[in-house]
Scaffold this active site. Structure first.
Site, PDB file in Angstrom:
ATOM      1  N   HIS A  36     -15.781  -3.966  -4.360  1.00 41.79           N
ATOM      2  CA  HIS A  36     -15.431  -3.850  -2.549  1.00 41.79           C
ATOM      3  C   HIS A  36     -16.824  -3.494  -2.421  1.00 41.79           C
ATOM      4  CE1 HIS A  36     -14.020  -1.708   0.982  1.00 41.79           C
ATOM      5  NE2 HIS A  36     -12.786  -2.414   1.000  1.00 41.79           N
ATOM      6  N   ILE A  42     -18.992  -0.253  -1.513  1.00 43.63           N
ATOM      7  CA  ILE A  42     -18.448   1.016  -0.008  1.00 43.63           C
ATOM      8  C   ILE A  42     -17.188   1.234  -0.829  1.00 43.63           C
ATOM      9  CG2 ILE A  42     -19.791  -0.090   1.770  1.00 43.63           C
ATOM     10  CD1 ILE A  42     -17.309  -0.473   2.708  1.00 43.63           C
ATOM     11  N   GLY A  45     -11.451   2.671   3.308  1.00 48.00           N
ATOM     12  CA  GLY A  45     -10.432   3.018   4.376  1.00 48.00           C
ATOM     13  C   GLY A  45      -9.770   3.966   3.537  1.00 48.00           C
ATOM     14  N   VAL A  46      -9.056   2.867   2.619  1.00 49.63           N
ATOM     15  CA  VAL A  46      -7.631   3.598   2.228  1.00 49.63           C
ATOM     16  C   VAL A  46      -7.783   4.350   0.948  1.00 49.63           C
ATOM     17  CG1 VAL A  46      -6.736   1.292   0.663  1.00 49.63           C
ATOM     18  CG2 VAL A  46      -5.035   2.255   1.520  1.00 49.63           C
ATOM     19  N   GLU A  50      -6.202   8.012   1.532  1.00 51.06           N
ATOM     20  CA  GLU A  50      -4.979   8.380   0.374  1.00 51.06           C
ATOM     21  C   GLU A  50      -5.578   9.798   0.104  1.00 51.06           C
ATOM     22  OE1 GLU A  50      -2.011   8.442  -2.895  1.00 51.06           O
ATOM     23  OE2 GLU A  50      -2.323   6.959  -1.238  1.00 51.06           O
TER      24      GLU A  50
END
Length: 127
Positions: A36, A42, A45-46, A50
């Site tokens: 990623h 980076i 976003g998840v 979390e």
């Protein structure tokens, strides 16, 4: 990954949580960076969302031993800029209210004082 917790309570640790801050240093060896994105890693976003949910759970459970927190919702999630390996990331959660066992909190993720993500996080507290 290296984590430090900085709970903030009104007058004493037995008081209701007013905010909780978690600071982490995301190193390039964290597995999600490999895919990623290759050549331009980076933080997904998840993962940021979390971490906000887990920060809320930690703070809530500190005052409710023997309970558990189930994530019931993420609302108004916004990503302002990417988080990359080697950055010191600060997660701050401020509970706003609890209704029928569901705690709602405002969560902010920042790097070097700049907001990089934010969301409203909700979790059910129970057995």
């Amino acid at each position: 990954m290296s984590n430090k917790l900085f709970p903030s309570f009104k007058d004493n640790p037995a008081a209701a949580m007013s905010s909780l801050v978690v600071v982490t240093l995301l190193l390039a060896v964290v597995p999600f960076f490999a895919g990623h994105f290759p050549g331009n890693p980076i933080v997904p976003g998840v993962i940021l969302l979390e971490a906000l949910a887990q920060t809320l759970a930690y703070g809530v459970l500190r005052g409710a031993p023997g309970q558990r927190v189930l994530l019931t919702g993420i609302e108004h999630g916004r990503f302002r800029q990417p988080v990359v390996p080697g950055q010191r990331v600060v997660f701050e959660v401020k509970p706003e209210r609890t209704v029928m066992g569901v705690t709602q909190a405002t969560g902010v993720v920042s790097v070097e004082g700049d907001v990089v993500a934010q969301a409203t996080v909700k979790g059910f507290v129970g057995k």
